[in-house]
Design a protein around this motif. Structure first.
Motif, PDB file in Angstrom:
ATOM      1  N   LEU A 541     -16.764  -7.488 -21.163  1.00 18.52           N
ATOM      2  CA  LEU A 541     -16.063  -7.599 -22.457  1.00 18.52           C
ATOM      3  C   LEU A 541     -16.731  -6.706 -23.507  1.00 18.52           C
ATOM      4  CD1 LEU A 541     -15.565 -11.474 -22.419  1.00 18.52           C
ATOM      5  CD2 LEU A 541     -13.737  -9.764 -22.294  1.00 18.52           C
ATOM      6  N   TRP A 542     -18.057  -6.650 -23.483  1.00 14.68           N
ATOM      7  CA  TRP A 542     -18.791  -5.809 -24.431  1.00 14.68           C
ATOM      8  C   TRP A 542     -18.428  -4.331 -24.238  1.00 14.68           C
ATOM      9  CZ3 TRP A 542     -21.736  -5.839 -28.684  1.00 14.68           C
ATOM     10  CH2 TRP A 542     -22.557  -4.737 -28.936  1.00 14.68           C
ATOM     11  N   VAL A 543     -18.422  -3.893 -22.991  1.00 13.21           N
ATOM     12  CA  VAL A 543     -18.076  -2.493 -22.711  1.00 13.21           C
ATOM     13  C   VAL A 543     -16.641  -2.206 -23.123  1.00 13.21           C
ATOM     14  CG1 VAL A 543     -17.739  -0.811 -20.851  1.00 13.21           C
ATOM     15  CG2 VAL A 543     -19.755  -2.284 -20.846  1.00 13.21           C
ATOM     16  N   ASN A 544     -15.780  -3.211 -23.023  1.00 18.19           N
ATOM     17  CA  ASN A 544     -14.365  -3.052 -23.385  1.00 18.19           C
ATOM     18  C   ASN A 544     -14.140  -3.251 -24.882  1.00 18.19           C
ATOM     19  OD1 ASN A 544     -11.813  -2.427 -22.156  1.00 18.19           O
ATOM     20  ND2 ASN A 544     -11.146  -4.520 -22.662  1.00 18.19           N
ATOM     21  N   ARG A 545     -15.234  -3.275 -25.660  1.00 16.08           N
ATOM     22  CA  ARG A 545     -15.216  -3.394 -27.126  1.00 16.08           C
ATOM     23  C   ARG A 545     -14.650  -4.744 -27.593  1.00 16.08           C
ATOM     24  NH1 ARG A 545     -16.699   1.572 -28.745  1.00 16.08           N
ATOM     25  NH2 ARG A 545     -16.127   3.363 -27.444  1.00 16.08           N
ATOM     26  N   GLN A 546     -14.791  -5.778 -26.774  1.00 14.09           N
ATOM     27  CA  GLN A 546     -14.422  -7.127 -27.189  1.00 14.09           C
ATOM     28  C   GLN A 546     -15.711  -7.886 -27.487  1.00 14.09           C
ATOM     29  OE1 GLN A 546     -11.445  -7.060 -23.532  1.00 14.09           O
ATOM     30  NE2 GLN A 546     -11.189  -8.996 -24.634  1.00 14.09           N
ATOM     31  N   SER A 547     -16.410  -7.439 -28.520  1.00 12.95           N
ATOM     32  CA  SER A 547     -17.778  -7.901 -28.779  1.00 12.95           C
ATOM     33  C   SER A 547     -17.836  -9.382 -29.121  1.00 12.95           C
ATOM     34  CB  SER A 547     -18.421  -7.068 -29.886  1.00 12.95           C
ATOM     35  OG  SER A 547     -17.575  -7.001 -31.018  1.00 12.95           O
ATOM     36  N   ASN A 548     -16.874  -9.890 -29.919  1.00 13.54           N
ATOM     37  CA  ASN A 548     -16.899 -11.318 -30.275  1.00 13.54           C
ATOM     38  C   ASN A 548     -16.729 -12.188 -29.022  1.00 13.54           C
ATOM     39  OD1 ASN A 548     -17.255 -10.741 -32.995  1.00 13.54           O
ATOM     40  ND2 ASN A 548     -15.053 -10.805 -33.448  1.00 13.54           N
ATOM     41  N   ASP A 549     -15.804 -11.788 -28.137  1.00  8.42           N
ATOM     42  CA  ASP A 549     -15.601 -12.539 -26.891  1.00  8.42           C
ATOM     43  C   ASP A 549     -16.841 -12.464 -26.002  1.00  8.42           C
ATOM     44  OD1 ASP A 549     -13.023 -13.191 -27.646  1.00  8.42           O
ATOM     45  OD2 ASP A 549     -12.106 -11.513 -26.589  1.00  8.42           O
TER      46      ASP A 549
END
Length: 633
Positions: A541-549
């Motif tokens: 999720l972090w790599v996919n720019r979904q940092s909050n998730d």
């Protein structure tokens, strides 16, 4: 001349060849010790090759010439390659000027899968509309004609006129009635004896081979006093030589060497395709052994519900047949997680075989008590009981692994595994345990990987070998190669959360975050209490720019109270995904100072699409949790 009798049905083929060699010009008997029926069986097919015609090819007896053709390569050849190699005899045959003396036929009887096949490789005989037709003189080439029997039939070449019509009918009626193998073989031997009384070119003794659609078969020399001295077929000698073996003859008190004589051969070829076994079940639907084998093959393909049904059918047909009972117990444990039902079935298998419980059942039950129930004393007792069977080295290897892992007896455990590997160097399950032992002793993942990959080559359907290979490749850093094994695993076990989760991590490391999220999310839904899966999902999720998730997933994983190494990894990832926190940094230092370390591959995956300075910081944190550098904040 020779007498070759081929008796066939859709399920079985029987072949006999006599032992006599005669002078083609004068008809004079040369010897009664000739081997004319050659076993060319392999894991791919069951095949018997009979020969009539020229006695010597390329300066060696024809039987030996065939055996060398079959065994000249270390890899068992497919049937088509064997037939093609027999056609090499043409150059030797063409050196014989008299076309009548040149007449020659190889009779190749095979079982491919569960379908019989009979081929003539001949320069003067061929199958025409299911019957053998002959030419008076030999052609200049060996021609192949083939039939696939669908019903009871008999084919005779060589001294065919020496067998009466009534004798042929008797043999056909026997195979039509599915008479016992022993009865049919003795009936063929009696026909051969009768033929020898009518023809001087046929010996009263003969070799009879049988092959069946279930993969089994036998070869029996029906010898007489004429077959004196050593009597070992060339195919047996070539097979022993290929395996680096030789037979040492016995010597009596006077120093006299005893003759070496073949008593018989028993063959078994595994029918590995569920489709082939289904064909067998159509013919024999009440065969409990077939239903058990069907279940085993379905389980290897990951069709666990169907496998359980097959085992239950086998038990219904034969309630005291313990093999499907133990196999069902294993499926109920591993794939259904029904521990109560699994324990009941294991106990049933033990009770029905006591006091002589098969070691493989004791060993499997020991694993159940160890891994599923955590009952170490019972597991130890069963492991030690199974390991006394020297014919089952896997039990010794399992005991060794258990002692090292559960009781800390590393020296004894590693010694037992080494002994098992020496006894069974080609057993995939022993190799897997030997790899784990080597890893525990040396911490060398590459050595363990070598063992796992060898096991996977020996048994391409072995889920443990594939899983071990995939996981070790991932840990070593070769995520791309691990994906190959994870995909093979998923074809056999589509709902295994561990496999799906690690497949997702490998995809993430290979810069495929969207697919990684899909697989890791599925793994998390299949096993919601696994913090490791959530932490790997957070990285994707972090790599996919979904940092909050990603942060939410990390915190959720930490709330599950993970193992110290997983906690270390999660806190390090939070240090990357959020602002630096002194309390968090102190916890990382505390864990590392207490000897906890973690693999840094998930942390490193978070460096994708980041700046140079961010990648350097992430690499530093990965090195910290791996224990390569001291934490400096």
């Amino acid at each position: 001349m020779t007498l070759i009798i081929v008796l066939a049905s859709k399920d079985s083929v029987y072949v006999s060849c006599d032992f006599r060699l005669t002078d083609g010009s004068t008809g004079r008997t040369l010897q009664d010790n000739a081997h004319k029926l050659i076993n060319a069986a392999s894991p791919l097919h069951s095949t018997l090759i009979g020969v009539t015609g020229v006695a010597v090819l390329d300066s060696m007896p024809t039987g030996e010439w065939i055996a060398r053709k079959v065994y000249e390569n270390p890899t068992p050849p497919p049937l088509a390659a064997i037939i093609e190699s027999l056609q090499d005899a043409q150059s030797a045959l063409n050196k014989i000027s008299d076309r009548k003396l040149r007449r020659h036929t190889f009779v190749v009887s095979s079982m491919i899968g569960n379908r019989p096949s009979i081929a003539l490789v001949s320069n003067f005989e061929r199958f025409v509309k299911g019957r053998i037709q002959r030419l008076d003189n030999a052609l200049d080439e060996l021609i192949v004609t083939t039939i696939r029997p669908r019903g009871p039939q008999i084919h005779i070449t060589g001294a065919s006129d020496a067998v009466s019509i009534s004798e042929k009918s008797t043999l056909v009626s026997l195979i039509k009635r599915r008479s016992p193998e022993d009865e049919i073989q003795h009936a063929i031997a009696e026909v051969n004896v009768a033929a020898s009384e009518r023809s001087t070119t046929v010996s009263s003794g003969c070799t009879i081979g049988s092959i069946h659609s279930n993969g089994q078969g036998t070869i029996r020399p029906m010898v007489t006093e004429a077959q004196s001295g050593d009597f070992l077929p060339p195919d047996s000698l070539e097979s022993l030589k290929a395996h680096g073996l030789q037979i040492v003859p016995a010597v009596n008190a006077l120093g006299e060497r005893a003759p070496l004589r073949l008593v018989g051969v028993t063959m078994a070829r595994s029918i590995t395709s569920p489709g082939q076994i289904r064909q067998q079940l159509k013919r024999d639907p009440k065969n409990a052994e077939l239903w058990n084998n069907y279940g085993a093959q379905l389980a290897r393909e990951g069709k666990f519900d169907e496998a359980i049904s097959a085992y239950e059918k086998a038990i219904e047909l034969s309630p005291n047949f313990v093999t499907p009972i133990a196999n069902l117990a294993q499926q109920l444990w591993i794939n259904k997680k029904n521990l109560e039902a699994a324990e009941a079935r294991y106990s049933e298998a033990i009770a029905k075989t006591a006091p002589d419980v098969p070691s493989w059942i004791s060993s499997s039950f020991a694993q159940f008590y160890d891994v599923a129930l955590g009952d170490v004393p019972r597991a130890l007792r069963l492991h030690e009981q199974a390991a006394t069977d020297t014919s089952y080295p896997l039990a010794k290897a399992r005991l060794g692994e258990f002692l090292a892992r559960q009781l800390g007896e590393n020296a004894r455990g590693n010694l037992l595994i080494a002994e098992a590997e020496t006894s069974a160097p080609l057993d995939p399950n022993v190799l897997i345990l030997a790899g784990r032992s080597a890893r525990n002793q040396t911490a060398d993942l590459n050595v363990a990987l070598n063992y796992a990959q060898r096991a996977a080559v020996l048994d391409p359907s072995n889920i443990e070998a594939l899983r071990e290979s995939a996981d070790l490749l991932l840990l070593i850093g070769d995520a791309r190669a691990s994906i190959y094994y994870y995909r093979r695993l998923l074809k056999r076990d589509r709902n295994n959360a561990h496999i799906i989760g690690n497949f997702g991590l490998a995809l993430l490391i290979c810069r495929r975050p969207h697919l990684a999220i899909r697989n890791l999310s599925r793994a998390a839904s299949l096993q919601p209490g696994n913090p490791n899966t959530l932490i790997n999902l957070a990285a994707a999720l972090w790599v996919n720019r979904q940092s909050n998730d990603a942060v939410a997933a990390l915190n959720a994983g930490l709330k599950m109270g993970p193992a110290p190494e997983i906690e270390l990894e999660a806190i390090a990832m939070l240090e990357i995904a959020t602002q630096s926190d002194r309390q968090r940094q102190d916890r990382i230092s505390e864990l590392i100072n207490s000897g906890v370390h973690a693999y840094g591959m998930t942390v490193r995956s978070m460096a994708q699409k980041k700046s140079t300075s961010a990648r350097a910081r992430i690499e530093k944190i990965a090195n910290v949790i791996e224990g390569k550098v001291l934490p400096t904040w």
